[in-house]
Scaffold this active site. Structure first.
Site, mmCIF file in Angstrom:
data_model
loop_
_atom_site.group_PDB
_atom_site.id
_atom_site.type_symbol
_atom_site.label_atom_id
_atom_site.label_comp_id
_atom_site.label_asym_id
_atom_site.label_seq_id
_atom_site.Cartn_x
_atom_site.Cartn_y
_atom_site.Cartn_z
ATOM 1 C CG ASP A 101 -1.866 1.203 1.376
ATOM 2 O OD1 ASP A 101 -2.876 1.192 0.155
ATOM 3 O OD2 ASP A 101 -1.885 1.691 1.959
ATOM 4 C CD GLU A 142 15.184 -14.094 5.035
ATOM 5 O OE1 GLU A 142 14.350 -14.461 5.643
ATOM 6 O OE2 GLU A 142 15.952 -13.219 5.091
HETATM 7 C C1 NOJ Z 1 -4.578 2.763 -0.889
HETATM 8 C C2 NOJ Z 1 -5.431 1.833 -0.728
HETATM 9 O O1 NOJ Z 1 -5.870 1.228 -1.715
HETATM 10 C C3 NOJ Z 1 -6.724 2.840 -0.221
HETATM 11 O O2 NOJ Z 1 -7.929 2.001 -0.288
HETATM 12 C C4 NOJ Z 1 -6.233 3.339 1.104
HETATM 13 O O3 NOJ Z 1 -7.275 4.297 1.353
HETATM 14 C C5 NOJ Z 1 -5.174 4.269 0.948
HETATM 15 N N1 NOJ Z 1 -3.977 3.488 0.317
HETATM 16 C C6 NOJ Z 1 -4.649 4.370 2.209
HETATM 17 O O4 NOJ Z 1 -4.146 3.331 2.764
#
Ligand code: NOJ
Length: 586
Positions: free
Chosen positions: A210, A261
């Protein structure tokens, strides 16, 4: 841990995998509380195997207050009790693996939730303490430090700084309940390495990362001003204080050492909203391995935009030894069946255009739902014909449209809540899936779902489509089955039929994909149509349709000798975005 090198095919399983994104809270509920859970996923493993995907990516299932749909994580090494237990995760993974399906988990390294033990410790600790150093705490500006330390904005609206009791401020690029971690802190780095090993040891095959482009920040004082230039897509030289800084790749080099790993090595896929020319750094073999290519998702439905995106991304991927990860829909954007039913906006990307439309609750302009679905089917079939991997979002195989008319009082997305309604948010693509034609939540749960489902979900349910050979579900199954049979090197050759209306390419082994973006039917290439996104007849490919064609045998032999496009060493020079003129006319 087994360190020997696995066979290449197994180590590279992800390069051309079809990955199905599960948004766990909206997939299937086994607990009867209206919220999807791991038990629900376990119960649907036979469906996923029947569909024919290679892997699943699970959006976060960790303990969370769900301020941001689970992207506010309380504990990275546990399961939300409302969604199940670690034992459920193990069972789910074993069942998926038993059906040959890999498991990718979502890792959220940019920020924790404000309920994370570290953040609670930081709030209780004094200024300048090691506990505060895991996050980004600063004194404010102005008299009494009453002004935020910088002008940095939160992605969801408002300032990116919130003040705490002793007068300091902490940074949060998303909501104030998602404090940003300090990736210059060694303990933070090490803890994530522990988390990567934790899930890898439990059988996770990969990680979706993310906000992968956000971890490295320029925290040198005085903090750099942005003066309003807060776009998520940053400049090309890695100098933006918050996004896509070059140092971020040092973090992923450490992750890569952990991935290697394992046997086969684990893989990462970066969610990095960066300029296309900088994406491949995230996807390099020394880094995460893959990065979502959001260009196709942003493209409007026209041959020129698709051609440019495809040639550009394949060229970049080839140059860096990466594979391309194509996407048309995910949990953050309006579903592509709805996007393509809207008139293209002026100079706007497909997703921006749809965001504006959502503000009218889906009424203005009036979408053409039939046309949207027709084009969505054609786009998906085109995407699935491309070299590289493809990410599908739950429900797109049912041809689901966006639920655009959710009432304000049911909306959960901070993008809506924090913007004071200036954005409708992403709940409309997160409405729980319809499995059956009726029941309290169309088979999703034994009670109403956590987001209300519209009546039109029933006729689009799995039950309504699974025996209908003309359904969108049947199309996805056919396409995935043919794709598996056609599996070939990551090459593509544009055919002479490609023009301003038609994209026509061949893949190794001789099969071809042809898409008609235009308003009139065009002649089909010679050969046998094995799958088509809408009915084809009398040698014609209708408007807004893709077909996969196996040409007569002599053509296939001739083509095998011809130009290739991909990582092969004898590949022809690549076509770069800047060398592509406007596509030839129809
Ligand atoms: C990207 C994620 O796909 C989204 O849903 C989220 O709100 C933001 N990152 C923050 O984590």
């Amino acid at each position: 841990m087994e360190m020997s090198q696995p066979p290449a095919a197994e180590a590279d399983w992800w390069r051309q995998a079809v990955v199905y994104q599960i948004y766990p809270r909206s997939f299937a509920d086994s607990g009867g509380d209206g919220l999807g859970d791991l038990g629900g996923i376990i119960s649907r493993v036979p469906y996923l195997a029947w569909l024919g995907i290679d892997a699943v990516w699970l959006s976060p299932f960790y303990p969370s207050a769900r301020v941001d749909g689970g992207y506010d994580v309380d504990d990275y090494r546990d399961v939300d009790p409302q969604l199940g237990t670690l034992a459920d995760f193990d069972e789910m993974t074993a069942r998926l693996h038993g059906r040959g399906i890999k498991v990718i988990v979502d890792i959220v390294p940019n920020h924790t939730s404000d309920r994370h033990a570290w953040f609670r410790e930081a709030l209780a600790a004094p200024k300048g303490s090691p506990a505060r150093d895991r996050y980004i705490f600063r004194d404010g500006q102005g008299r009494d430090g009453a002004q935020p330390p910088s002008d940095w904005p939160s992605t969801f609206g408002g300032p990116a700084w919130t003040r705490v009791q002793d007068g300091q401020w902490y940074l949060h690029l998303f909501t104030e309940r998602q404090p940003d971690l300090n990736w210059q802190n060694r303990e933070v780095r090490d803890d994530f390495l522990t988390t990567l090993r934790f899930w890898s040891d439990r059988g996770a095959d990969g990680f979706r990362v993310d906000v992968a482009h956000g971890l490295a920040k320029n925290l040198v004082e005085p903090l750099e001003r942005l003066d309003g230039q807060a776009a998520l897509v940053s400049p090309l030289d890695g100098t933006h204080p918050l996004w896509d800084r070059d140092e971020v790749h040092g973090i992923y080099a450490e992750w890569r050492r952990v991935f290697n790993e394992y046997d086969p090595p684990r893989v990462g896929v970066a969610e990095a909203w960066v300029h296309p020319s900088r994406r491949s750094r995230y996807a390099s073999p020394d880094g995460l391995g893959q990065a979502f290519n959001f260009d196709l998702l942003e493209a409007n439905w026209n041959a020129g935009e698709f051609l440019q995106v495809i040639t550009d991304n394949l060229a970049d991927a080839q140059q860096h030894g990466a594979s391309t990860a194509w996407v048309l829909s995910n949990h953050d954007v309006v579903r592509h069946a709805s996007r393509y039913g809207l008139p293209a906006g002026d100079c706007l990307s497909s997703t921006q255009n749809a965001k504006t439309w959502l503000l009218s609750n889906g009424t203005s302009p009036e979408p053409d739902r039939g046309l949207g679905l027709l084009r969505a089917r054609a786009a998906t079939l085109l995407m699935l014909a491309l070299p590289g991997s493809a990410y599908l979002y739950q429900g797109e195989e049912l041809g689901l449209h966006e639920v655009a008319d959710l009432a304000p009082d049911v909306l959960q997305d901070p993008a809506f809540l924090r913007s004071g309604g200036a954005e409708k948010g992403r709940d409309g693509c997160r409405v729980p899936l319809p499995w059956t034609t009726g029941g309290p939540s169309f088979g999703f749960s034994t009670r109403a779902a956590h987001l209300p489902q519209p009546a039109w979900f029933g006729p689009l349910s799995v039950q309504a489509q699974e025996h209908d050979p003309a359904s969108t579900l049947a199309l996805y199954r056919q396409a995935l089955s043919w794709r598996r049979r056609f599996h070939a090197a990551e090459n593509l050759e544009w055919m002479p039929g490609t023009n301003g209306q038609v994209l026509h390419f061949g893949r190794p082994g001789g099969w071809q994909s042809v898409t008609n973006f235009g308003p009139r039917a065009v002649p089909l290439p010679h050969g046998t149509v094995v799958v088509a996104s809408s009915p084809v007849q009398e040698g014609l490919l209708p408007a807004d349709t893709t077909a996969w064609v196996i040409p007569p045998a002599p053509d296939r032999v001739a083509r095998r000798q011809s130009r290739r496009y991909g990582p092969a060493s004898d590949a022809v020079p690549l076509i770069r975005r800047d060398s592509i003129g406007p596509p030839p006319g129809p």
